[in-house]
Design a protein around this motif. Structure first.
Motif, PDB file in Angstrom:
ATOM      1  N   SER A   1      -1.095  -0.303  35.897  1.00  0.00           N
ATOM      2  CA  SER A   1      -2.314   0.424  36.617  1.00  0.00           C
ATOM      3  C   SER A   1      -2.809   1.282  35.491  1.00  0.00           C
ATOM      4  CB  SER A   1      -1.492   1.116  37.540  1.00  0.00           C
ATOM      5  OG  SER A   1      -0.666   0.073  38.286  1.00  0.00           O
ATOM      6  N   GLN A   2      -4.004   1.887  35.591  1.00  0.00           N
ATOM      7  CA  GLN A   2      -4.577   2.853  34.797  1.00  0.00           C
ATOM      8  C   GLN A   2      -5.220   3.997  35.880  1.00  0.00           C
ATOM      9  OE1 GLN A   2      -5.026   2.214  31.488  1.00  0.00           O
ATOM     10  NE2 GLN A   2      -3.488   0.146  32.044  1.00  0.00           N
ATOM     11  N   LEU A   3      -4.563   5.184  35.505  1.00  0.00           N
ATOM     12  CA  LEU A   3      -5.150   6.417  35.895  1.00  0.00           C
ATOM     13  C   LEU A   3      -6.202   7.023  34.967  1.00  0.00           C
ATOM     14  CD1 LEU A   3      -5.265   8.590  38.356  1.00  0.00           C
ATOM     15  CD2 LEU A   3      -3.261   9.506  37.226  1.00  0.00           C
TER      16      LEU A   3
ATOM     17  N   ILE B   1      -8.704   4.973  39.560  1.00  0.00           N
ATOM     18  CA  ILE B   1      -7.341   4.330  39.682  1.00  0.00           C
ATOM     19  C   ILE B   1      -7.636   2.797  39.512  1.00  0.00           C
ATOM     20  CG2 ILE B   1      -5.187   3.688  40.584  1.00  0.00           C
ATOM     21  CD1 ILE B   1      -5.225   6.468  42.071  1.00  0.00           C
TER      22      ILE B   1
ATOM     23  N   VAL C   1      -6.038  -0.880  39.386  1.00  0.00           N
ATOM     24  CA  VAL C   1      -4.621  -1.618  39.477  1.00  0.00           C
ATOM     25  C   VAL C   1      -4.962  -2.988  39.323  1.00  0.00           C
ATOM     26  CG1 VAL C   1      -2.644  -1.782  40.848  1.00  0.00           C
ATOM     27  CG2 VAL C   1      -4.000   0.294  41.010  1.00  0.00           C
TER      28      VAL C   1
ATOM     29  N   TYR D   1      -7.684  11.975  42.309  1.00  0.00           N
ATOM     30  CA  TYR D   1      -6.618  11.286  42.266  1.00  0.00           C
ATOM     31  C   TYR D   1      -5.756  11.935  41.328  1.00  0.00           C
ATOM     32  CZ  TYR D   1      -9.262   7.420  44.508  1.00  0.00           C
ATOM     33  OH  TYR D   1     -10.128   6.729  45.233  1.00  0.00           O
TER      34      TYR D   1
ATOM     35  N   ARG E   1      -1.437  11.492  39.931  1.00  0.00           N
ATOM     36  CA  ARG E   1      -0.481  10.369  39.485  1.00  0.00           C
ATOM     37  C   ARG E   1       0.442   9.715  40.642  1.00  0.00           C
ATOM     38  NH1 ARG E   1       0.727   7.622  35.422  1.00  0.00           N
ATOM     39  NH2 ARG E   1      -0.925   8.518  34.128  1.00  0.00           N
TER      40      ARG E   1
ATOM     41  N   ASP F   1      -0.774   9.167  43.667  1.00  0.00           N
ATOM     42  CA  ASP F   1      -1.571   8.337  44.206  1.00  0.00           C
ATOM     43  C   ASP F   1      -1.255   6.877  43.739  1.00  0.00           C
ATOM     44  OD1 ASP F   1      -2.639  10.195  46.008  1.00  0.00           O
ATOM     45  OD2 ASP F   1      -4.031  10.606  44.814  1.00  0.00           O
ATOM     46  N   VAL F   2      -0.925   6.580  42.437  1.00  0.00           N
ATOM     47  CA  VAL F   2      -0.942   5.334  41.925  1.00  0.00           C
ATOM     48  C   VAL F   2      -0.295   4.256  42.671  1.00  0.00           C
ATOM     49  CG1 VAL F   2      -0.314   4.063  39.912  1.00  0.00           C
ATOM     50  CG2 VAL F   2      -1.772   6.336  39.845  1.00  0.00           C
TER      51      VAL F   2
ATOM     52  N   GLU G   1      -0.840   0.720  44.119  1.00  0.00           N
ATOM     53  CA  GLU G   1      -0.495  -0.510  43.925  1.00  0.00           C
ATOM     54  C   GLU G   1       0.236  -1.245  44.998  1.00  0.00           C
ATOM     55  OE1 GLU G   1       2.501   1.020  40.869  1.00  0.00           O
ATOM     56  OE2 GLU G   1       1.245   0.830  39.290  1.00  0.00           O
TER      57      GLU G   1
END
Lengths: 736, 111
Positions: free
Chosen positions: A93-95, A126, A128, A152, A154, A156-157, A161
C-alpha cells in the motif's frame, strides 16, 4: 475516517460482490460507495492481458462531471510512478501524505497531466493493490483534496486494505461472471449453429436464451428479438395443435410440464402463424437443469422443425388412406363422405364435395366434414338451402368449368359478402369464418365430375404450393373413385332393371287359383342372375307354374336365366307340354360351348273331371311342398338337372288337388339361407308353411321366417311361388 | 382344401362349404390338372354344396371326357351326396368309396 460508516461500506461492497455485474459495473458501484463519504476521488485500475486498464473513476464536488472524463483519460501510470505504479510494483500500500508539487511532477505523465493534477488540489492519497486469490489484479486509489479539507493518515491504510480485499473479491467475481459470459457466448455460438431451435427458460418460465434457429423459427432475425417480448406474446403469435387436429394448450408444452415437475415425452405439434397462416410441424423436447439444491435452475427446450418430414408423412398417409377408402367402397355417397372425412383435419378444417345435379345446372353439396361438430351442422344447413349455379362466376362453379384449381389465401369479409346469396347466408358464412380456400376440380378421364373444396378456418392456416399439390393428387384419386362409384351405381341400377325384367311383371289371374310370389335377390344387387318364376297359360284351363334356378350370377347367368325362361315359355305354349319344354331346354343347354346348368320345377295345373290336378316335374330342383289341412309334405319325384346330359328323360307325377291345398314351389336359395344355426333347410321351411291360410299367408310366413333366421347379407337369390286351390264356388282369384 | 398325390392320382379334397363364394378356388385347382391324368375329387370333407358345386362337377366331367382325364369322385353321405342323386347327375359320374391305396389324403401335399 468514520469507521462506523466503514463497516456499512464493507457490507455494501460485499453486496456488490454477490451481484451479477460486469467488471466495469462492479468498479463503478464501488466508486459510488466510496465517494464522497471516504474519498473525494476514487479510481480503480485493473491489470488486463494487454496492460493496465482504468475501470472506473468517481470524483466529488460541483466539477465532478467535467473532471471524471479527464481523470479517466489520464495516461496510465508507469512502474516508477509513485502511486499506482509503486503499489503494483511493490505489492504494498502507498500513502502519499501532503502531496507536494514535486510529487505531482513525478506522478504526472506530461505537462497537461500535471496541470490536471494541480487543478485537483490533491492533498493525500492511499493507493492499495487489489489482491484476489493470490494474485494482484489492479489497484484502488482514494484521494482527498484541498476542497474538502480532509486528510488521510497512516491509521487509515489498514481499513483501505480491508476495503481493497473486498473490492478485489467483487472484481474477481465480476471477472468470473464475464468469463461465464464468454463461455455463454461460446455456448451460444455452438448452439447458434444448430439447426434445431434451442431455447432456455428460467424457473419462472421466462425465456432467457434463444439460438438463431429458435429466433428464425419464431419469425425473428435475431435471438435478442425473441427475448424482448414476453413469453405470452411469443406464444400468442401461433396457434398450436396436436397431431389429431385438436387445439394444444401452451400448458401442454414439454417445457412447461418439466417446470411442473413432470417428465414429458417429446411432443409433435402443428403450429400456425396467426399473422401469415403459415403452418409448420415441430418436435418439442425439454429437459431440466437443476441447481445444487435440486431445484430447477433452467429448462432447455429443443424444437426440431419437422415440417418437411411431417408433410411428407401426412401426404403419404393421406394418399394411402385415400387409396384404402377408394378401394373398399363403391357406394357413391359413402365414397364422397369418406373423401371429405379424410381431408379433415389433415389438410383443412372444413371440406365439401360437390357434384352437379341431374340437370347439370347446379353444384350440389353431397358430403361435408368439419373439425367442429357445431360448425359441421352449420355447414350442412347451408348446403340444403344454398346451391351454386353452375354458370355463376368464381368459386366452385368456376373451378368446375375451368377444370383448374382455385386458391384464395386471406379471405376478406368483402369476399364473403360477394359470395353470399343473401343476408342469412352471409351470416352463416361469417360464423364459419373461412380464412383460406382451395377449390379443386375432380377430373377423371378429362371430364370434370365434381368439385372438392377445402377450407381453412379455425386453424387459420394458409395453403401453400405443397398443400395445393397434395390436394390436387387427392382430388385426382377422388375423381377416379367418384367415377368408379358412379359406374358401379349405374351398373347396380341396370342390374336391378335387368333382374326385374327376368320376373313376370304381375302374375296372371288363374281361374280357380290364387297365387302369391316372393323374390328376395341376393345381397350384392349388381350381380344379377339366378332365380326366376313364371306362370304361363298352356290353354284356357291349364297353367304352367315354373320356378327356375341358374347356377352362377352376373351377366352370363342373367342371360341364361332369360334364355331358360323364354325357352320354357315358348315351347310349353306351342306344344302344350311342360316335359317337351324341359327336353328342348335341356338339349339347348347341353349344346352350349360352356357348361350351363339349371334346375327347374314345373307344376302343370289342369282341370279334370270332378276337380283339379297338378303334374309335378322336377328337373334337379328341390321338390315342391303341398300344404293340406295344416300338414305339409314334399310332392313329386326328383329328375335330372338341365344342361348336364342331353339324353335325360323328364317324368311328371300327378297329384289331385283339393280346395284349400297350397302348392309351394321354391328355389334352393330358401333352403340354403344362412343363419346362426346353419342353413334354413327343409324342416324350417315346412314348419313355416304348415299352418298357412292361403297363398299370401304362406309367402308372408316364408318371408318372415327367412328374415328372422338370416344372418348377414343374403348370399343367393330366393324365389317362391305359391298356388292356392280355391273351392269351386269361390271364383275370386288373383295374384298378390 | 387339400391337394395331394396318392398312387399316381391327383386327389383334391375340398373342405367345408362349396357354393358360389368358394367354387372358384376349387375350379382353379381342377382346371390346373393336365389332360391324361388321373383325378380324384374327394367329397367327404364337404359340409354343404349348392348348385354351383354341381355345375363345377358337371363342367369337369365334360372337360375330362374331352381331355382324356380319368375323373372320379369319392362318395360322401348326407345332403351333398343327395344333391347328386336328386339332380340325376350321380348316375353319369364314376364313384369310388375310398381313395384307392387307402392312405390318408394329401398329408404331404401342398395346400
Amino acid at each position: 475516517m468514520n469507521y462506523n460508516d466503514g463497516f456499512t461500506l464493507l457490507a455494501a461492497v460485499a453486496g456488490v460482490a454477490d451481484g451479477q455485474l460486469t467488471l466495469e459495473e462492479t468498479a463503478a458501484r464501488v466508486c459510488d460507495l466510496v465517494v464522497p463519504k471516504f474519498a473525494d476521488v476514487c479510481t480503480i485500475d485493473v491489470v488486463a492481458p494487454d496492460g493496465l486498464r482504468r475501470l472506473a473513476v468517481r470524483a466529488s464536488g460541483p466539477e465532478s462531471a467535467r473532471l471524471e472524463p479527464l481523470i479517466h483519460g489520464r495516461p496510465l501510470p508507469t512502474a516508477d510512478e509513485p502511486g499506482v505504479g509503486a503499489a503494483l510494483r511493490s505489492g504494498a500500500s502507498q500513502l502519499l501524505e501532503s502531496v507536494t508539487d514535486e510529487v505531482l511532477q513525478a506522478i504526472a505523465a506530461d505537462q497537461e497531466d500535471l496541470a490536471l493534477l494541480r487543478s485537483l488540489g490533491l492533498r493525500d492519497a492511499i493507493v492499495v493493490p487489489l489482491n484476489a486469490r493470490g494474485r494482484c489484479i489492479g489497484a484502488l486509489s482514494l484521494l482527498v483534496t484541498e476542497h474538502s479539507g480532509r486528510a488521510y493518515v497512516r491509521e487509515d491504510v489498514p481499513f483501505v486494505e480491508v476495503l481493497s480485499g473486498r473490492v478485489a473479491l467483487a472484481l474477481d467475481n465480476a471477472g468470473l461472471f464475464s468469463e461465464l459470459q464468454t463461455m455463454e457466448a461460446r455456448l451460444s455460438a455452438a448452439l447458434g449453429s444448430l439447426a434445431e431451435a434451442v431455447t432456455i427458460q428460467n424457473p419462472q418460465g421466462e425465456l432467457i436464451y434463444a439460438n438463431q434457429a429458435a429466433a428464425e423459427m419464431m419469425g425473428f432475425d435475431e435471438p435478442s428479438q425473441v427475448l424482448a417480448p414476453s413469453a405470452a406474446e411469443l406464444v400468442g403469435r401461433y396457434d398450436f395443435y396436436h397431431e389429431d387436429g385438436s387445439p394444444l394448450d401452451p400448458s401442454e408444452f414439454p417445457g412447461r410440464r418439466v417446470l411442473a415437475g413432470e417428465e414429458p415425452e417429446p411432443l409433435v405439434m402443428r403450429l400456425v402463424d396467426r399473422d401469415t397462416g403459415e403452418q409448420g410441424w415441430r418436435l418439442a423436447k425439454a429437459s431440466v437443469v437443476r441447481d445444487d439444491d435440486g431445484r430447477p435452475a433452467i429448462v432447455v427446450n429443443v424444437l426440431a422443425d419437422i415440417t418437411m418430414a411431417k408433410r411428407a408423412e401426412v401426404s403419404q398417409r393421406l394418399l394411402a388412406e385415400a387409396g384404402e377408402v377408394f378401394n373398399s367402397t363403391l357406394e357413391l355417397p359413402e365414397t364422397l363422405q369418406r373423401v371429405a372425412d379424410l381431408c379433415v383435419p389433415a389438410l383443412a378444417d372444413w371440406c365439401t364435395v360437390r357434384l352437379p345435379d341431374d340437370e347439370g345446372r347446379h353444384l350440389v353439396s353431397v358430403a361435408v366434414a368439419h373439425t367442429d361438430p357445431e360448425k359441421l351442422a352449420l355447414a350442412r344447413s347451408t348446403r340444403e338451402r344454398y346451391t351454386a349455379s353452375l354458370d355463376e362466376p368464381g368459386g366452385a362453379a368456376q373451378a368446375f368449368r375451368d377444370g383448374q384449381p382455385h386458391v384464395i389465401n386471406g379471405i376478406t369479409d368483402e369476399m364473403l359478402a360477394g359470395a353470399a346469396q343473401d343476408d342469412a347466408h352471409l351470416e352463416v358464412m361469417r360464423r364459419l369464418a373461412p380464412q383460406a380456400v382451395m377449390i379443386l376440380p375432380l377430373i377423371c378421364g378429362g371430364t370434370t365430375v365434381g368439385v372438392l373444396t377445402l377450407v381453412s378456418a379455425e386453424s387459420r392456416r394458409r395453403f401453400d404450393n405443397e398443400d395445393i399439390e397434395l390436394a390436387s393428387e387427392l382430388a385426382r384419386r377422388a375423381a377416379t373413385a367418384v367415377e368408379n362409384a358412379r359406374l358401379y351405381t349405374e351398373r347396380s341400377r341396370i342390374a336391378r332393371t335387368l333382374q326385374e325384367a327376368l320376373l313376370p311383371e304381375d302374375l296372371p289371374e288363374l281361374q280357380g287359383y290364387r297365387t302369391a310370389s316372393l323374390y328376395r335377390p341376393a345381397g350384392d344387387q349388381d350381380r344379377v342372375g339366378g332365380d326366376f318364376y313364371d306362370a304361363v297359360a298352356l290353354d284356357p284351363d291349364t297353367w304352367l307354374l315354373v320356378v327356375g334356378d341358374v347356377t352362377g350370377r352376373g351377366a352370363a347367368a342373367a342371360a341364361l336365366t332369360a334364355m331358360m325362361r323364354h325357352t320354357l315359355r315358348a315351347v310349353a305354349t306351342f306344344s302344350g307340354s311342360a316335359i317337351q319344354a324341359l327336353d328342348k331346354l335341356n338339349r339347348d343347354l347341353c349344346a352350349r360351348e360352356r357348361t350351363a346348368l339349371c334346375t327347374a320345377v314345373c307344376a302343370v295345373l289342369r282341370d279334370v273331371q270332378g276337380g283339379a290336378q297338378a303334374e309335378i316335374i322336377c328337373a334337379g330342383h328341390p321338390l315342391p311342398l303341398l300344404v293340406r289341412d295344416g300338414h305339409c309334405g314334399h310332392v313329386g319325384r326328383y329328375g335330372p338337372m338341365l344342361g348336364a346330359y342331353d339324353d335325360e328323360e323328364f317324368v311328371a307325377l300327378t297329384l289331385p288337388l283339393q280346395p284349400g291345398d297350397l302348392l309351394v314351389l321354391y328355389s334352393d336359395g330358401v333352403l340354403d339361407t344362412v343363419g346362426r344355426d346353419g342353413r334354413f333347410g327343409p324342416q324350417r321351411l315346412q314348419a313355416a308353411v304348415a299352418g298357412a291360410r292361403g297363398a299370401a299367408d304362406a309367402v308372408a310366413r316364408i318371408d318372415g321366417a327367412l328374415s328372422s333366421f338370416q344372418v348377414g347379407a343374403q348370399r343367393d337369390d330366393t324365389a317362391v311361388l305359391v298356388a292356392e286351390r280355391l273351392a269351386s264356388g269361390d271364383h275370386r282369384s288373383g295374384a298378390t | 382344401m387339400r391337394v395331394g398325390q396318392v398312387a399316381g392320382a391327383v386327389v383334391i379334397s375340398p373342405a367345408g362349404e362349396l357354393d358360389l363364394a368358394t367354387a372358384d378356388e376349387l375350379r382353379e385347382q381342377l382346371v390346373r390338372q393336365p389332360g391324361g391324368c388321373r383325378l380324384l375329387l374327394d367329397l367327404r370333407g364337404l359340409t354343404f354344396m349348392d348348385s354351383s358345386g354341381l355345375a363345377l362337377v358337371a363342367e369337369q366331367q365334360r372337360r375330362a371326357e374331352r381331355d382324356g382325364i380319368d375323373f372320379r369322385l369319392v362318395r360322401t353321405s348326407g345332403p351333398v351326396q343327395e344333391l347328386f342323386e336328386i339332380t340325376g347327375l350321380a348316375k353319369h359320374l364314376r364313384w369310388e368309396d375310398d381313395i384307392p391305396g387307402g392312405s390318408r389324403v394329401g398329408e404331404a401335399g401342398p395346400r
